[in-house]
Every structure is written in C-alpha cells, then in structure tokens.
Design a protein around this motif. Sequence first.
Motif, short mmCIF file in Angstrom:
data_model
loop_
_atom_site.label_atom_id
_atom_site.label_comp_id
_atom_site.label_asym_id
_atom_site.label_seq_id
_atom_site.Cartn_x
_atom_site.Cartn_y
_atom_site.Cartn_z
N ILE A 138 0.83 -1.21 0.00
CA ILE A 138 0.00 0.00 0.00
C ILE A 138 0.87 1.26 0.00
N PHE A 139 2.09 1.13 0.52
CA PHE A 139 3.00 2.27 0.57
C PHE A 139 3.96 2.31 -0.62
N GLU A 140 3.78 1.38 -1.57
CA GLU A 140 4.60 1.39 -2.78
C GLU A 140 3.98 2.32 -3.81
N GLU A 141 4.82 2.73 -4.74
CA GLU A 141 4.35 3.61 -5.81
C GLU A 141 3.67 2.82 -6.92
N ALA A 142 2.63 3.42 -7.46
CA ALA A 142 1.95 2.88 -8.63
C ALA A 142 2.24 3.82 -9.78
N GLU A 143 2.57 3.25 -10.92
CA GLU A 143 2.82 4.06 -12.11
C GLU A 143 1.53 4.20 -12.89
N PHE A 144 1.37 5.36 -13.52
CA PHE A 144 0.17 5.61 -14.30
C PHE A 144 0.47 6.68 -15.34
N THR A 145 -0.41 6.79 -16.30
CA THR A 145 -0.32 7.85 -17.29
C THR A 145 -1.10 9.03 -16.77
N GLY A 146 -0.46 10.18 -16.67
CA GLY A 146 -1.08 11.37 -16.13
C GLY A 146 -2.06 12.02 -17.10
N TYR A 147 -2.71 13.05 -16.62
CA TYR A 147 -3.71 13.76 -17.42
C TYR A 147 -3.11 14.37 -18.68
N ASP A 148 -1.80 14.65 -18.64
CA ASP A 148 -1.15 15.27 -19.80
C ASP A 148 -0.50 14.25 -20.73
N GLY A 149 -0.74 12.96 -20.45
CA GLY A 149 -0.15 11.91 -21.28
C GLY A 149 1.22 11.47 -20.83
N GLY A 150 1.81 12.18 -19.88
CA GLY A 150 3.12 11.82 -19.36
C GLY A 150 3.03 10.74 -18.30
N ASP A 151 4.16 10.10 -18.05
CA ASP A 151 4.20 9.08 -17.01
C ASP A 151 4.25 9.73 -15.64
N GLY A 152 3.59 9.11 -14.70
CA GLY A 152 3.60 9.60 -13.33
C GLY A 152 3.55 8.43 -12.37
N SER A 153 3.76 8.71 -11.11
CA SER A 153 3.64 7.69 -10.09
C SER A 153 3.29 8.35 -8.76
N ALA A 154 2.66 7.58 -7.91
CA ALA A 154 2.32 8.02 -6.56
C ALA A 154 2.10 6.77 -5.72
N ARG A 155 2.28 6.92 -4.43
CA ARG A 155 2.03 5.77 -3.54
C ARG A 155 0.53 5.45 -3.54
N LEU A 156 0.21 4.17 -3.46
CA LEU A 156 -1.20 3.75 -3.44
C LEU A 156 -1.95 4.44 -2.29
N ILE A 157 -1.34 4.54 -1.15
CA ILE A 157 -1.99 5.18 -0.01
C ILE A 157 -2.35 6.63 -0.33
N ASP A 158 -1.50 7.30 -1.08
CA ASP A 158 -1.77 8.70 -1.42
C ASP A 158 -2.87 8.82 -2.46
N ILE A 159 -2.94 7.87 -3.37
CA ILE A 159 -4.03 7.87 -4.36
C ILE A 159 -5.36 7.62 -3.64
N ALA A 160 -5.35 6.66 -2.70
CA ALA A 160 -6.56 6.37 -1.94
C ALA A 160 -7.00 7.59 -1.13
N LEU A 161 -6.05 8.27 -0.50
CA LEU A 161 -6.39 9.48 0.24
C LEU A 161 -6.92 10.57 -0.68
N GLN A 162 -6.31 10.70 -1.86
CA GLN A 162 -6.79 11.68 -2.85
C GLN A 162 -8.26 11.45 -3.17
N LEU A 163 -8.63 10.20 -3.38
CA LEU A 163 -10.03 9.90 -3.70
C LEU A 163 -10.96 10.36 -2.58
N ASN A 164 -10.55 10.10 -1.36
CA ASN A 164 -11.40 10.48 -0.23
C ASN A 164 -11.43 11.99 -0.03
N TYR A 165 -10.28 12.65 -0.14
CA TYR A 165 -10.25 14.11 -0.01
C TYR A 165 -11.00 14.78 -1.15
N HIS A 166 -10.92 14.18 -2.32
CA HIS A 166 -11.63 14.71 -3.49
C HIS A 166 -13.14 14.66 -3.24
N SER A 167 -13.59 13.60 -2.60
CA SER A 167 -15.01 13.50 -2.26
C SER A 167 -15.42 14.62 -1.30
#
Length: 166
Positions: free
Chosen positions: A89-118
């Motif tokens: 959960i504390f490892e980084e996940a790679e993904f394609t960003g909104y601009d088409g570039g490569d990005g990464s973030a820790r899974l825990i931070d993505i999960a928190l983003q979803l909740n804070y976004h709500s």
Amino acid sequence: MKHFFFNDSMNKTMLKKINELTDKAGCVKYFSHLVNSQNKWMARIVQDGKAREMSWWDPVYPFEKLEERWNESLQIWINYLLSKTDGEIFEEAEFTGYDGGDGSARLIDIALQLNYHSIHHRAQIQMLIRQQGIEPDFIDYIGTKYRKDEPRFVGFVGFLGNMEAK
C-alpha cells in the motif's frame, strides 16, 4: 480503509438529501464525477489501456443508479486495497497522467486523494442543496467522533441554591 467507510457513509447520507431536491442535476453531475474518478484512478493504476479514454465527468448517471454505481466503484477499491499487503500500500503505482506523461504516486496517497476529493465535491453539493432552500446534513468527520459532555459547572444560581440549603 476507515476513510473509505466514512466517505461511503457520508456520500450515502448526501444521496438521501439529494433525493429531496426538485433540481438534482448539478448534484448528480458532481456525484457521478466521484464515481468516475474512482473508476478512472483504478484503471490508471492497473494499467488498463482504456484509462486514457475514460472521462472524469462522463457518464453522468441517472439519480436512481448513483448509489449502485457508487457501491460498485467503492467495492473495487476496497477489494484492491485488501489484496495488498501493508507494505504494498505504501509502494508507488505508475500511471499515465492527465497530460499523457508518465507519473507515479504511492497507493496510499491515491486512496487518500479519492477520499479528499469527495470532501471537496461534497462541499459543492452541500452548497447546491442549500441554494434550493434545504438544510444539508452535518457530514463533517468530527461529527462521527466527538461526544457531547455534560456541563460541569452548575452556574451561579445552582451555587446559591446549594448555599441556602445549608
């Protein structure tokens, strides 16, 4: 995980309030966006080739389908996180960003983003509810945690009453 459960509870409370509105369109748009955001983020982190094509804002679901769609998007996240070890959960996940570039973030931070976004969009929905003359529910996190203490000081009148009894 507790953030997802809190988020789920408050979003479902909000759906009940949205149901009271005569004009649900704006609220439905924001709530659909929350569902779509969870779905798109999941597609991004599992490297689904369709992730780039997925919209943050579309589709806008019919109000009658929002809770079902919400439940589906939430369950995917819960299952995904439960399948991970604490370390993963504390490892980084790679993904394609909104601009088409490569990005990464820790899974825990993505999960928190979803909740804070709500939280962000719930505030917007609360404003739309209020604009239609309906008082929104109190859905702040602290509302699920605080306890109301009994007054500890009886006051001056109570003090005098005790003095007269002696």
